[in-house]
Design a protein around this motif. Sequence first.
Motif, PDB file in Angstrom:
ATOM      1  N   LYS A 145      82.803  78.047   1.504  1.00  0.00           N
ATOM      2  CA  LYS A 145      83.053  76.936   2.418  1.00  0.00           C
ATOM      3  C   LYS A 145      81.993  75.844   2.253  1.00  0.00           C
ATOM      4  N   LYS A 146      80.730  76.261   2.074  1.00  0.00           N
ATOM      5  CA  LYS A 146      79.647  75.292   1.901  1.00  0.00           C
ATOM      6  C   LYS A 146      79.817  74.513   0.603  1.00  0.00           C
ATOM      7  N   ILE A 147      80.112  75.201  -0.478  1.00  0.00           N
ATOM      8  CA  ILE A 147      80.288  74.528  -1.765  1.00  0.00           C
ATOM      9  C   ILE A 147      81.489  73.590  -1.713  1.00  0.00           C
ATOM     10  N   MET A 148      82.552  74.017  -1.041  1.00  0.00           N
ATOM     11  CA  MET A 148      83.718  73.141  -0.886  1.00  0.00           C
ATOM     12  C   MET A 148      83.370  71.918  -0.038  1.00  0.00           C
ATOM     13  N   LEU A 149      82.555  72.099   1.014  1.00  0.00           N
ATOM     14  CA  LEU A 149      82.115  70.963   1.830  1.00  0.00           C
ATOM     15  C   LEU A 149      81.318  69.966   1.003  1.00  0.00           C
ATOM     16  N   LEU A 150      80.474  70.490   0.116  1.00  0.00           N
ATOM     17  CA  LEU A 150      79.701  69.605  -0.767  1.00  0.00           C
ATOM     18  C   LEU A 150      80.611  68.803  -1.679  1.00  0.00           C
ATOM     19  N   GLY A 151      81.804  69.351  -1.957  1.00  0.00           N
ATOM     20  CA  GLY A 151      82.795  68.640  -2.763  1.00  0.00           C
ATOM     21  C   GLY A 151      83.743  67.806  -1.930  1.00  0.00           C
ATOM     22  N   GLY A 152      83.503  67.754  -0.616  1.00  0.00           N
ATOM     23  CA  GLY A 152      84.297  66.896   0.254  1.00  0.00           C
ATOM     24  C   GLY A 152      85.517  67.548   0.871  1.00  0.00           C
ATOM     25  N   LEU A 153      85.666  68.872   0.759  1.00  0.00           N
ATOM     26  CA  LEU A 153      86.848  69.555   1.274  1.00  0.00           C
ATOM     27  C   LEU A 153      86.486  70.531   2.396  1.00  0.00           C
ATOM     28  N   THR A 154      87.302  70.538   3.463  1.00  0.00           N
ATOM     29  CA  THR A 154      87.061  71.369   4.641  1.00  0.00           C
ATOM     30  C   THR A 154      88.121  72.452   4.758  1.00  0.00           C
TER      31      THR A 154
END
Length: 331
Positions: A145-154
């Motif tokens: 989830k954190k890595i996806m958030l860094l890529g702009g996705l929730t």
Amino acid sequence: MKFAISFRSSIAVCALLLCSGAHAQTTPSQQIHVLTLLGRPVQFVVADKQGLFAKYGIEVVNDNKKNSDELRADLAAGKGDVAYLAVDNAVAMVELAHQDVVIVMGGEGSQNELIAQPGTKSIADLRGKTLIVDAPNTAYALQMKKIMLLGGLTAGKDYEIKPFGATPQRLAAMREHQEFAGSMLGPPVSLVARHEGFVGLGSVPQLIGPYQAAGFFTQRAWASAHRGQVIALLSAIIEAQRWLLNPANKAQVIALLTTELHLSPDIAAEYYGQSLTRPGGLAKDAQFDLRGFENVLKLRAEVEGQWGGHPPSPDKYYDPSYYQAALSKAK
């Protein structure tokens, strides 16, 4: 006369030694049931083969579970004594299941990667897709989830999460179902995936930093009542981990990884080079990474909103006294 006395004395001494030996041989080892997720850890294999468990007077029974939900439930129900799993699961047991568990030793950091289907170019390509995890609210799912958030996705908004089981099961599912766009995988499974053409989109060491992954935890009351057994288990694992990390044993360790983890020799050698010689793999003396654990708590606070975003002190969950005693014993 002197000979007769001496002879009788010798018989008595021999009888005493024989009785002592018989007693030592019949004294049962104390049995400990350890719950794990990915089969029998190589540290356990080494400790068993080299007689380290026996040296410390214990017998370890390994009970492998299909997912972390089942493992946590069994530990809470007293169906296992100790767990070896990502320690964020211990935090989840305290905070979500209200179980009084305690972490007693570390073991491994995290070299997990977000692995995606072949042809994936970036995290943006995962928008609208389904990603699979072990459990959606612990450990490596939070990393994802954190890595996806860094890529702009929730999560829940830009992509879906589906629970599917342990790491090998997730790779098998991604092979069979292209609709499963990605997952967090760690070595050696991540290495196998890369060799098969799956794509790495970012790793924990690169994007999150130090992370205390697998470690030992148990019910606090059980640990207190069985302190000697806990220390014995940790001592044996410390010695086993020393053997694994000793460069002089490299060839033997690679052979062990090949047979025990059913890896090809080249993947086993790559796994050795990554997880036994670099940060984030097996820890020296199975040390608990306090900074890495602070990152675990920080990640849970940030991604899940736990504690109102302000993580508590690590000593709420970790008692170093067991490890310190085990380290002294292993020396």
